[in-house]
Structures are given as C-alpha cells and as structure tokens.
Design a protein around this motif. Structure first.
Motif, short mmCIF file in Angstrom:
data_model
loop_
_atom_site.label_atom_id
_atom_site.label_comp_id
_atom_site.label_asym_id
_atom_site.label_seq_id
_atom_site.Cartn_x
_atom_site.Cartn_y
_atom_site.Cartn_z
N ARG A 1 90.68 -33.48 -107.49
CA ARG A 1 90.61 -34.58 -106.52
C ARG A 1 89.53 -34.29 -105.48
NH1 ARG A 1 95.79 -36.57 -102.92
NH2 ARG A 1 94.61 -37.74 -101.35
N GLN A 2 88.73 -35.33 -105.20
CA GLN A 2 87.67 -35.20 -104.19
C GLN A 2 88.24 -35.63 -102.83
OE1 GLN A 2 84.63 -33.98 -104.71
NE2 GLN A 2 84.89 -33.79 -106.94
N LEU A 3 88.10 -34.77 -101.86
CA LEU A 3 88.66 -35.05 -100.54
C LEU A 3 87.55 -35.19 -99.51
CD1 LEU A 3 91.48 -32.34 -100.54
CD2 LEU A 3 91.74 -34.78 -101.05
N SER A 4 87.72 -36.14 -98.60
CA SER A 4 86.81 -36.17 -97.46
C SER A 4 87.48 -35.45 -96.29
CB SER A 4 86.47 -37.62 -97.10
OG SER A 4 87.63 -38.39 -97.03
N GLY B 1 89.39 -34.56 -93.18
CA GLY B 1 90.41 -35.28 -92.42
C GLY B 1 91.32 -36.15 -93.26
N GLU B 2 91.10 -36.15 -94.59
CA GLU B 2 91.93 -37.01 -95.46
C GLU B 2 93.33 -36.41 -95.63
OE1 GLU B 2 90.00 -37.88 -99.17
OE2 GLU B 2 91.84 -38.63 -100.10
N ALA B 3 94.36 -37.24 -95.50
CA ALA B 3 95.72 -36.77 -95.76
C ALA B 3 95.86 -36.57 -97.26
CB ALA B 3 96.73 -37.81 -95.27
N CYS B 4 96.22 -35.37 -97.68
CA CYS B 4 96.19 -35.08 -99.11
C CYS B 4 97.40 -34.28 -99.59
CB CYS B 4 94.92 -34.32 -99.46
SG CYS B 4 94.82 -32.73 -98.61
N ASP C 1 102.16 -34.93 -92.83
CA ASP C 1 100.97 -34.86 -93.69
C ASP C 1 100.20 -33.60 -93.41
OD1 ASP C 1 101.03 -37.29 -95.22
OD2 ASP C 1 100.58 -38.39 -93.38
N TYR D 1 96.16 -32.32 -93.84
CA TYR D 1 94.86 -32.96 -93.99
C TYR D 1 93.84 -31.98 -94.57
CZ TYR D 1 97.22 -36.14 -90.83
OH TYR D 1 98.13 -36.99 -90.26
N ALA D 2 92.83 -32.53 -95.25
CA ALA D 2 91.73 -31.70 -95.73
C ALA D 2 90.90 -31.28 -94.51
CB ALA D 2 90.87 -32.48 -96.71
N ALA E 1 85.44 -31.53 -96.24
CA ALA E 1 85.28 -32.27 -97.50
C ALA E 1 85.12 -31.29 -98.66
CB ALA E 1 84.06 -33.18 -97.41
#
Lengths: 363, 131
Positions: free
Chosen positions: B49-52, B54-57, B68, B70-71, B74
């Motif tokens: 999975r590609q994360l940016s 601050g993305e909740a992952c 949550d 966060y990443a 990125a």
C-alpha cells in the motif's frame, strides 16, 4: 484536569495505589490501577472492590415513607415485606421517561434507604423532595454523604469480606441475595453491578480507608470504573445516561420486569406507560466478524429498520466484542444484524442479555 | 515517560525507527498505550500500500477507545506485524518492541521533520498541563 472535582473518602488510597483518576460526573474517580482487563478478571475469578462513594444514599424516613415511595417508584415497595430486602426500580417522569435507576432498601417500618447514581443525585433529590412536599410533607429525606460505599464483588467476595471485616460475618452469613443487614456501623447489602456475588458496603466515611486497606490486605483487588463498565455490560445491566435516559421508557430499555403493572396503586409515569406502545427495545449483540469493537452510537441495520448501539465494549470474559443496542421491536434473538464500525459493516448476532453471570458465558 | 533516545517521534504519539536497510519501522509510544489502556484489536496496513504523509492507515482499539495510527512520512508499506494483530496486548507490554508496520520512505529527507525524544516529551507535557 481534575481541579474542582469532588473527592471520595478513598481518594488518597486511590492515589497511593497508582490509579489513573478521571472526571466522572464531577467526581475524581479511579478509571483503573494499571490494567482494566486484569481487574475485570479478578472480579470474575476471585474478588475485586470498587469505590462507589460517588453514588448517593438517601434515607427516607417517616410513617408515610412507604406511601411516598409507592407513588415515586415504578417498581412497588410493597413487595418489600422483610427488613433488609432490596428492590431495583426506575424513577420516572410523568411521561414515562427514566429519571434514574436505583436500589431501594426496606430497613424498618417507616425507614427506607435509596441509593442513586452520582450524575443524577442532585436531580433525584430535587424531584423526590418536590413529590414529598406535595404528597407527604411529614416524610424526611436525608442525604447520607457521611457514608462511603465499597462494592466487593466476585465468587470469593463474601469470604474475603468476612476475613477482612470479621464483625460483618454474623449478620451477613445467611443473608439472601438482594438483601441487606447492618453490622455495627456498617451496612452490608448482598447486591452489586457485576453479575457476581458480593456485598456493597456502606461505611462511615471516617472508617472507609481502614476498611479498604483491610480488604486489600486480604487479597481484594482495587478495580476502577473501566472494569466496572465491562463487568456490568457482560452482566447485561443498563448504565443510566447511556442505555437509558429521560427520552426512553423502561419498556424500551429491557426493564419492563421492573415496572409493577399488577397492583392498583398509582405511580408517576403509570398512565403514560399504559398508553404507550413501544416500538423499540434493548437487545444484546455479539460481534461475529473481526474488524473492530462495538461502541456506543454505532448504527445497527436490521431488516426491520435501523437501530443504535447504546453501550459497546470488548468482553474480557468472552474475548469478543459485545453491546447493548436499541432496535425495532420485531428484531429477535438469533437474528443477524449489521453494525457500522468505522468504515466497515460487520455482522453481529442478536442475543438476550445477560452475556455472563457468575463467571459463566450464557449466550 | 519511557522515551528511547534512538527513536524519532510524531505529535500523534508514534515512534519511528530507521533500519539499516533504509526502511522505517513504526509503532505507538508508551504514553499512547498507557492512555489507551488494554489493547484488544489492531488492524495493520497491507504490504504494497502506498501511503502519503499523515494518512490514517492503521487502527488500534483498546477496551475504551479506537485510535487511528498515521503514516509519519510518505512511502510504501513493506511489512506489517501479524503478531500484534493476533495478540494486541503485546503493544501494552512492550510498546517499543511491538511494532505495527514498516515502510520504505518515498523521500528519506522527510525523516528530518520528525521529533526527537526531548521535543516529543515537551509536547506531551504541555498537552497535559493544558488538559
């Protein structure tokens, strides 16, 4: 964070034991002392104790005390024939909405003790006092903030109480469930909010720390509000303000059994309940799919219409997520419903609470 | 507050460790696990999975609450820790050992924006004072 909060007589003991203290209804109370799951398990398997001194005991005294309570409560205090017997009841508004749930003890002719929730204590006092002034002005309502309350719960609770506080043994050894007796200056009730055996002890505030320390010395584990919540939810017991409030009736809250509809007596809310046809009810849910934890306010989809979770948690005893949910009347135990958990839709099985009683899984 | 000096941190209570192969490992801090209480559910992102930033992952749920993760930067998820999915309490017992997921940074320079132990500690203490 905790400035301006009320403190119970056991506050220093909680701090000493390393409790995480939180604001609960304006009181600084222990959430847990390390692990809420270990505290939960202690109550299911051995014995734990809770400081419940934030709750309020109100003594109702006078020759018309039973007349006042017969009118004020949805359950019927006339069922209490023997001194010490206890009764669970809702306090209703005229429209049938629930003001609070409480336990009332019959102490002697003209002498009752009512124990109400902390968050509603002021409201309840004002409500009862207004009824008293209108109907039975000679009755006295005495709030007992001079008493601390310690709930000792678990399969070994009674033995541990007798070991720690030997004076209580004689009067409580043959005490039936949902009854109370006085031992010296202590009031011992075989009641609780966990689904386990045990006592709720009302102790003079000045002696609370001593009783708490003696119980701890006999291996009773201090437990916080977090464990109290998972225990009561497993036991299928409603939490006021969450599973019920002024906007719902006992009939919509799994509490029809506490409303006395047999006697001819009048009570506040009786007419409204008689006129109402409930369309919703409270059921239990057990999460079937993996993917999260059931929580209050998640929406529930059923073939009969939508509902909402009122309390949800992870059950340490069942190792599964469980909940109470208010759903359309025709939803039945055994049905499968869908719950919106974050971005997912997860399946849950409808069950009849309680989930757990006396250490055993029932659903 | 247990805050190893060799780790980097985020304001969202994650710790970040740079491995010798250039990937970074992410978990939640001791402060975070303590605030959440007993963890009972962990959901980790899938590898690839590609994360940016601050993305909740990732989700950690305690008996009390869901939170949550966060990443922190990125990148692509290269591994997730199945052991904490199976036994979430590992995060309570060993927050700096029980990692959640590992990513290959899109731009290693982003690591320079993370907090050191002192800055993270200061943030937590200020939040507690305001709370």
């Amino acid at each position: 964070m905790t400035a301006g909060l009320q403190r119970t007589p056991l506050n220093a003991a909680h701090r000493h034991a390393g409790a995480r203290l939180v604001d609960f209804a304006g009181w600084e109370m222990p959430l847990h002392y390390g692990s809420q799951i270990e505290e939960h398990n202690a109550v299911r398997r051995d014995t734990g104790m809770f400081d419940t001194s934030h709750m309020l005991a109100i003594d109702v005294e006078g020759s018309a005390a039973s007349a006042l309570l017969r009118y004020a409560l949805a359950n019927n205090v006339d069922k209490l024939r023997d001194p010490g017997k206890a009764l669970y009841s809702c306090l209703l508004r005229e429209d049938g909405g629930i003001l609070d749930d409480l336990i009332v003890y019959f102490l002697a002719e003209g002498q009752f003790r009512v124990v109400v929730n902390a968050a509603t204590a002021d409201k309840d006092r004002a409500w009862l006092d207004a009824l008293r002034a209108r109907r039975t002005p000679e009755v006295e309502l005495k709030p007992r903030r001079d008493l601390a309350m310690i709930a000792v719960q678990g399969p070994n609770a009674r033995d541990r109480v007798w070991a720690a506080l030997p004076d209580t043994r004689n009067t409580t050894e043959s005490l039936a469930p949902f009854s109370a007796a006085s031992a010296e200056d202590m009031f011992c009730a075989r009641t609780g909010y966990t689904g386990e055996d045990g006592f709720e002890l009302l102790v003079p505030a000045a002696r609370a720390e001593e009783a708490w320390a003696k119980l701890a010395a006999k291996g009773v584990r201090p437990c916080g509000l977090a464990a109290r919540d998972t225990l009561r939810l497993e036991a299928g017991m409603n939490l006021y303000g969450q599973d019920m409030d002024e906007n719902v009736t006992p009939l919509e809250s799994g509490l029809a059994w506490t409303v006395d509809s047999e006697s001819s007596r009048d009570f506040v809310g009786k007419r409204a309940l008689g006129d109402s046809t409930p369309t919703r009810k409270l059921v239990g849910l057990v999460l079937v799919d993996r993917g999260g934890v059931l929580r209050a306010h998640q929406s529930v989809r059923t073939p009969q219409g939508d509902g909402e979770i009122t309390s949800g948690t992870f059950s340490p005893t069942m190792q599964q997520s469980i909940a109470l949910a208010r759903v359309p009347m025709d939803v039945a135990p055994g049905d499968t419903v869908e719950v919106a958990v974050r971005d997912k839709s997860l399946r849950a099985r409808v069950v009849q609470p309680p989930f757990v009683r006396h250490g055993k899984i029932l659903v | 507050m247990n805050l190893p000096e060799n780790l980097k941190y985020t304001a969202e209570h994650e710790w970040v460790r740079t491995e010798s192969d250039g990937t970074v490992t992410i978990g939640i801090t001791d402060h975070a696990q303590s605030a959440l209480g007993d963890l009972v559910f962990v959901e980790v992102p899938e590898a690839g999975r590609q994360l940016s930033a601050g993305e909740a992952c990732c989700v950690v749920e305690s008996v009390k609450a869901a939170s949550d993760v966060y990443a922190p930067i990125a990148g692509e998820v290269v591994a997730a820790n199945q052991a904490v999915v199976d036994t979430p309490e590992q995060v309570n017992q060993d927050p700096y050992g029980a990692w959640l997921f590992r990513i290959k940074p899109a731009d290693p320079a982003e690591l320079g924006k993370l907090l050191d132990a002192g800055a993270y500690r200061k943030g937590v203490e200020e939040a507690a004072a305001e709370g």
